[in-house]
Design an enzyme around this catalytic site. Sequence first.
Site, PDB file in Angstrom:
ATOM      1  N   ASP A 117      -3.259  -5.300   2.915  1.00  8.68           N
ATOM      2  CA  ASP A 117      -2.640  -6.622   2.926  1.00  8.68           C
ATOM      3  C   ASP A 117      -1.119  -6.536   2.923  1.00  8.68           C
ATOM      4  OD1 ASP A 117      -2.918  -5.459   0.425  1.00  8.68           O
ATOM      5  OD2 ASP A 117      -3.548  -7.285  -0.601  1.00  8.68           O
ATOM      6  N   TYR A 118      -0.588  -5.724   2.035  1.00 10.79           N
ATOM      7  CA  TYR A 118       0.858  -5.543   1.921  1.00 10.79           C
ATOM      8  C   TYR A 118       1.445  -4.965   3.204  1.00 10.79           C
ATOM      9  CZ  TYR A 118       5.168  -3.211   0.310  1.00 10.79           C
ATOM     10  OH  TYR A 118       6.463  -2.757   0.172  1.00 10.79           O
TER      11      TYR A 118
END
Length: 259
Positions: free
Chosen positions: A164-165
């Site tokens: 996600d990051y």
Amino acid sequence: MSVQISKEITEQVVLITGGARGLGACLVRAFAGQGAKVVINYLNSEAAAFALAAEFPEQAIAIRADVCDAQAVAAMFAQAAKHFEAPISTVVNNALPNFQFNGDARPHADTLTWEHLQHQMEGIVRGALNTTQAALPGMEQSGFGRIINIGTNLFQNPVVPYHDYTAAKAALLSFTRTLSHDLGPKGVTVNMISGGLLRTTDASAATPEAVFDLIAQSTPLRRVTSPAEFADAALFFASPWSRAVTGQNLVVDGGLVKN
């Protein structure tokens, strides 16, 4: 409109989003140490933000705003301009949604949800959009602006499943490049600084010591980059020395990843 190629750092009003703690605090100290006026943006870390501002009473102001909220960001810009009697000229998009750099605790492909991705996209990309749009009127008026986005070396070296990051930071790099083309004629440069794991911030505090040691052994400098060292690189993109540089991604990780 007359486009200014550069301004000395002492002439700039610099916004550091997520500026109260960790890397953000190092960025604040780096710019204030060079004579800039600094806006310390925070969301939850009020005590830390005001304590940091007190270190530079003539140069710094702490302002609360959620960077995901365009109205709150606009109000922050207005408050800063009134306080310093000048618009924000330089934006460092450092704010990070709640995240811990601990690969063992992060969702893998089988447990990753769209909500994980959306949470990071909201904080990282939407936050940068809001600050950029709020900054543009002042930058256009003066014919000068600097936007510095904080990235990661993980989209070049995805050794840890921070799906996600990493995806959000990769989107931010694309946004950096398209913005640089759009805003260049206005005298605004847009660049990214990408680090690896930093030793140590609040976000990396959960990282096992063995991981730090492994990274240190893998870098030409044989050590993990510190937040203060990383913050120093931001000064380059704000300074007159970078007046012809835009749309670039500078990796600051001790040489671990090569562009």
